[in-house]
Design a protein around this motif. Sequence first.
Motif, PDB file in Angstrom:
ATOM      1  N   UNK A 174      41.819  36.574  41.848  1.00  0.00           N
ATOM      2  CA  UNK A 174      40.621  37.090  42.516  1.00  0.00           C
ATOM      3  C   UNK A 174      40.662  38.604  42.634  1.00  0.00           C
ATOM      4  N   UNK A 175      41.811  39.134  43.034  1.00  0.00           N
ATOM      5  CA  UNK A 175      41.911  40.592  43.172  1.00  0.00           C
ATOM      6  C   UNK A 175      41.847  41.280  41.810  1.00  0.00           C
ATOM      7  N   UNK A 176      42.428  40.609  40.785  1.00  0.00           N
ATOM      8  CA  UNK A 176      42.322  41.169  39.427  1.00  0.00           C
ATOM      9  C   UNK A 176      40.856  41.274  39.010  1.00  0.00           C
ATOM     10  N   UNK A 199      34.912  37.535  45.300  1.00  0.00           N
ATOM     11  CA  UNK A 199      34.732  37.006  46.650  1.00  0.00           C
ATOM     12  C   UNK A 199      34.729  35.496  46.656  1.00  0.00           C
ATOM     13  N   UNK A 200      34.054  34.903  45.660  1.00  0.00           N
ATOM     14  CA  UNK A 200      34.016  33.447  45.581  1.00  0.00           C
ATOM     15  C   UNK A 200      35.410  32.888  45.313  1.00  0.00           C
ATOM     16  N   UNK A 201      36.150  33.554  44.407  1.00  0.00           N
ATOM     17  CA  UNK A 201      37.493  33.045  44.084  1.00  0.00           C
ATOM     18  C   UNK A 201      38.384  33.116  45.322  1.00  0.00           C
ATOM     19  N   UNK A 202      38.293  34.200  46.079  1.00  0.00           N
ATOM     20  CA  UNK A 202      39.127  34.297  47.286  1.00  0.00           C
ATOM     21  C   UNK A 202      38.735  33.228  48.300  1.00  0.00           C
ATOM     22  N   UNK A 203      37.416  32.978  48.424  1.00  0.00           N
ATOM     23  CA  UNK A 203      36.994  31.926  49.351  1.00  0.00           C
ATOM     24  C   UNK A 203      37.515  30.565  48.879  1.00  0.00           C
ATOM     25  N   UNK A 224      28.346  22.501  35.490  1.00  0.00           N
ATOM     26  CA  UNK A 224      28.462  23.956  35.606  1.00  0.00           C
ATOM     27  C   UNK A 224      29.478  24.510  34.622  1.00  0.00           C
ATOM     28  N   UNK A 225      30.601  23.816  34.473  1.00  0.00           N
ATOM     29  CA  UNK A 225      31.629  24.304  33.545  1.00  0.00           C
ATOM     30  C   UNK A 225      31.114  24.307  32.116  1.00  0.00           C
ATOM     31  N   UNK A 281      32.655  30.345  38.477  1.00  0.00           N
ATOM     32  CA  UNK A 281      33.249  30.491  39.804  1.00  0.00           C
ATOM     33  C   UNK A 281      32.321  29.973  40.894  1.00  0.00           C
ATOM     34  N   UNK A 282      31.022  30.270  40.780  1.00  0.00           N
ATOM     35  CA  UNK A 282      30.098  29.843  41.834  1.00  0.00           C
ATOM     36  C   UNK A 282      29.663  28.399  41.624  1.00  0.00           C
TER      37      UNK A 282
END
Lengths: 153, 214
Positions: free
Chosen positions: A27-29, A45-49, B46-47, B67-68
Amino acid sequence: MGKAMTDHHVILRIVAKVLIPFIALYGFYVQFHGEYSPGGGFQAGVILAVTLILYSLIFGIAPTMRAVTPVFARGVAAFGFLLYAAVGIAALIGGGNFLDYDALVDEPEGGHLGQHLGIIVIEIGVLMAVAGSMTAIFYAFAGRVSEIRDEDW
Amino acid sequence: MTGNEGADHAVALLNIGLLSILFIVAVAMARLRSLFAIVMLSGIYSLVSATWFVALDAVDVAFTEASVGAGISTALFLAAMVLTSRTAKPEKGATKIVPLLVVIATGAVLVYATIDLPGFGDPGSPANSHIGVEYLARTKAEIGIPNVVTAVLASYRGFDTLGEVGVVFAAGLAVTLLLGFGERALGSSRSQAAGRPRPKEVSGLDGKDGQSDD
């Protein structure tokens, strides 16, 4: 977290324990590499959540809420949004238009420091707003039942 | 003809395959009654669409979809599903004719509309001939970052993105206001684990909400 959980989900818990730090790191990457590759604050943000959600699915919602309190999640969301808007106001004070990052830094013509700075700060704002909001939404749903029962898996 | 007919055919085949999978998954979702299976299939949908976006060279969109759409939506659907029943109610009565006709008519209109759309990757299309070219030409000199998508999103259209972040924040706010803040889980888990010693650090977190559950 009764005895059934320790019996049934031991593989899940071990795998998640290994995976979660890497997901957060990714996520940070995505966040800090967004200028060079696909990605940015929204995805990061989504990955961290999702790391938090994965943790709470495996280890239960109450330990997650003790680690990252709902108040903290909401605060981060609000702060991220305000941070983004504050960059716009800083640009106004610097003499430019709203969110005109060139006005953030006094630099010669053709310099990109202001743009880089503005983009990095607003992306951090996006990250905080998205991660905080998503965590708050998940808490709102998941917080209504304390534990995921075994038959729900 | 581009001179790469083999590659073009391969991409066309890939597109047909991915779109067929999407179609099959969509039909399966419409016919299933088990909510858990539907949530999982929507993640798969989604994937697969994310994969298809990669085939269309829309990598940023693909990443967001993965991701979403596949990540957090699936998790949120699961969290919402725990609050409700596991299966949808079966449809009453036979197949309804009017909705079927409406869907067929809408689909026909949409297919008719695609005839006027420019071809995929057409250099003369509005998306590729007006402002898109400007962004591509100016980003290096004005913003100085390699990813034009980020430059458009964060700088040229920074005000739009501020609005989007506001929408995400407002959504989070609305859900928490409607459903409660979720701190109840701390209170009820404490009362369930009555046999264990109560963790001290919890007591400061939950408000009156948690107390009323006990």
